[in-house]
Design an enzyme around this catalytic site. Structure first.
Site, PDB file in Angstrom:
ATOM      1  N   HIS A 290       0.772  -1.244   0.000  1.00  0.00           N
ATOM      2  CA  HIS A 290       0.000   0.000   0.000  1.00  0.00           C
ATOM      3  C   HIS A 290       0.804   1.295   0.000  1.00  0.00           C
ATOM      4  O   HIS A 290       0.208   2.360   0.104  1.00  0.00           O
ATOM      5  CB  HIS A 290      -0.946   0.012   1.203  1.00  0.00           C
ATOM      6  CG  HIS A 290      -1.912  -1.110   1.205  1.00  0.00           C
ATOM      7  ND1 HIS A 290      -2.901  -1.239   0.257  1.00  0.00           N
ATOM      8  CD2 HIS A 290      -2.038  -2.178   2.033  1.00  0.00           C
ATOM      9  CE1 HIS A 290      -3.604  -2.322   0.504  1.00  0.00           C
ATOM     10  NE2 HIS A 290      -3.098  -2.917   1.570  1.00  0.00           N
TER      11      HIS A 290
ATOM     12  N   VAL B 183      -7.364   7.961   5.265  1.00  0.00           N
ATOM     13  CA  VAL B 183      -7.212   6.513   5.233  1.00  0.00           C
ATOM     14  C   VAL B 183      -7.511   5.916   6.600  1.00  0.00           C
ATOM     15  O   VAL B 183      -7.289   6.539   7.636  1.00  0.00           O
ATOM     16  CB  VAL B 183      -5.813   6.081   4.734  1.00  0.00           C
ATOM     17  CG1 VAL B 183      -5.612   6.497   3.286  1.00  0.00           C
ATOM     18  CG2 VAL B 183      -4.705   6.635   5.595  1.00  0.00           C
TER      19      VAL B 183
ATOM     20  N   LYS C 203      -5.156  -9.132  -8.303  1.00  0.00           N
ATOM     21  CA  LYS C 203      -5.899  -8.605  -7.159  1.00  0.00           C
ATOM     22  C   LYS C 203      -6.982  -7.658  -7.676  1.00  0.00           C
ATOM     23  O   LYS C 203      -6.731  -6.836  -8.549  1.00  0.00           O
ATOM     24  CB  LYS C 203      -4.945  -7.870  -6.209  1.00  0.00           C
ATOM     25  CG  LYS C 203      -5.578  -7.497  -4.893  1.00  0.00           C
ATOM     26  CD  LYS C 203      -4.554  -6.982  -3.905  1.00  0.00           C
ATOM     27  CE  LYS C 203      -5.256  -6.601  -2.607  1.00  0.00           C
ATOM     28  NZ  LYS C 203      -4.336  -6.028  -1.644  1.00  0.00           N
TER      29      LYS C 203
ATOM     30  N   HIS D 152      -2.613  -2.947   8.231  1.00  0.00           N
ATOM     31  CA  HIS D 152      -3.716  -3.265   7.316  1.00  0.00           C
ATOM     32  C   HIS D 152      -4.395  -1.977   6.887  1.00  0.00           C
ATOM     33  O   HIS D 152      -4.721  -1.138   7.728  1.00  0.00           O
ATOM     34  CB  HIS D 152      -4.729  -4.180   8.012  1.00  0.00           C
ATOM     35  CG  HIS D 152      -5.994  -4.378   7.249  1.00  0.00           C
ATOM     36  ND1 HIS D 152      -6.065  -5.160   6.118  1.00  0.00           N
ATOM     37  CD2 HIS D 152      -7.239  -3.883   7.444  1.00  0.00           C
ATOM     38  CE1 HIS D 152      -7.309  -5.127   5.652  1.00  0.00           C
ATOM     39  NE2 HIS D 152      -8.036  -4.364   6.438  1.00  0.00           N
TER      40      HIS D 152
ATOM     41  N   ARG E  36       0.567   7.759 -12.078  1.00  0.00           N
ATOM     42  CA  ARG E  36      -0.718   7.559 -11.400  1.00  0.00           C
ATOM     43  C   ARG E  36      -1.855   7.338 -12.398  1.00  0.00           C
ATOM     44  O   ARG E  36      -2.989   7.701 -12.150  1.00  0.00           O
ATOM     45  CB  ARG E  36      -1.041   8.707 -10.448  1.00  0.00           C
ATOM     46  CG  ARG E  36      -0.021   8.838  -9.332  1.00  0.00           C
ATOM     47  CD  ARG E  36      -0.333   9.942  -8.384  1.00  0.00           C
ATOM     48  NE  ARG E  36      -1.556   9.659  -7.658  1.00  0.00           N
ATOM     49  CZ  ARG E  36      -2.330  10.590  -7.134  1.00  0.00           C
ATOM     50  NH1 ARG E  36      -2.030  11.859  -7.260  1.00  0.00           N
ATOM     51  NH2 ARG E  36      -3.418  10.259  -6.486  1.00  0.00           N
ATOM     52  N   ASP E  37      -1.553   6.706 -13.537  1.00  0.00           N
ATOM     53  CA  ASP E  37      -2.570   6.381 -14.527  1.00  0.00           C
ATOM     54  C   ASP E  37      -2.692   4.858 -14.625  1.00  0.00           C
ATOM     55  O   ASP E  37      -2.134   4.130 -13.799  1.00  0.00           O
ATOM     56  CB  ASP E  37      -2.223   7.003 -15.884  1.00  0.00           C
ATOM     57  CG  ASP E  37      -0.849   6.568 -16.396  1.00  0.00           C
ATOM     58  OD1 ASP E  37      -0.220   5.663 -15.794  1.00  0.00           O
ATOM     59  OD2 ASP E  37      -0.406   7.135 -17.405  1.00  0.00           O
TER      60      ASP E  37
ATOM     61  N   CYS F 292      -6.177   1.198  -7.654  1.00  0.00           N
ATOM     62  CA  CYS F 292      -6.082   0.402  -8.877  1.00  0.00           C
ATOM     63  C   CYS F 292      -7.175  -0.660  -8.841  1.00  0.00           C
ATOM     64  O   CYS F 292      -7.191  -1.496  -7.937  1.00  0.00           O
ATOM     65  CB  CYS F 292      -4.714  -0.269  -8.965  1.00  0.00           C
ATOM     66  SG  CYS F 292      -3.320   0.888  -8.916  1.00  0.00           S
TER      67      CYS F 292
END
EC number: 3.1.27.-
Length: 147
Positions: free
Chosen positions: A37, A127, A64, A138, A45-46, A105
């Site tokens: 993460h 977050v 994932k 986590h 960032r695309d 993503c």
């Protein structure tokens, strides 16, 4: 005297099995969190960024479904687990006081097997993390925080 040392050794060995996890074990969960993460300075960032980083981080066998990367510095992320940059949230979670630049993503397409195609969504979010021994282990979610 020899018998006393044997009993002492036995008590010591049994005690080792009852001790809490070591700091190294705690750090391995934190290291895993960072691998999944954290990306300090993302390139792009695309969609191509997502496909590349997901592959490099080993998150594509199988593909994932969704993963969020937090950008910034580790110190600010770790501070969520303290009062410096975090508040209690629900059961045993912490929510950041400040928002972070994030990239989410999402798997695009039907197959769970490579080659994986991802769609990127970039933004700023608060977050929510789970912490152990003062370290994030986590990522629960990233959310827009209402003023």
């Amino acid at each position: 005297m020899v018998m006393g040392l044997g009993v002492l050794l036995l008590v010591f060995v049994l005690g080792l099995g009852l001790t809490p996890p070591t700091l190294a074990q705690d750090n391995s969960r934190y290291t895993h969190f960072l691998t999944q993460h954290y990306d300090a300075k993302p390139q792009g960032r695309d969609d191509r960024y997502c496909e590349s980083i997901m592959r490099r981080r080993g998150l594509t066998s199988p593909c994932k479904d969704i993963n969020t990367f937090i950008h910034g510095n580790k110190r600010s992320i770790k501070a969520i687990c303290e009062n410096k940059n975090g508040n209690p949230h629900r059961e045993n979670l912490r929510i950041s006081k400040s928002s972070f630049q994030v990239t989410t993503c999402k798997l695009h397409g039907g197959s769970p097997w490579p080659p994986c195609q991802y769609r990127a969504t970039a933004g700023f979010r608060n977050v929510v993390v789970a912490c152990e021994n003062g370290l994030p282990v986590h990522l629960d979610q990233s959310i827009f925080r209402r003023p």
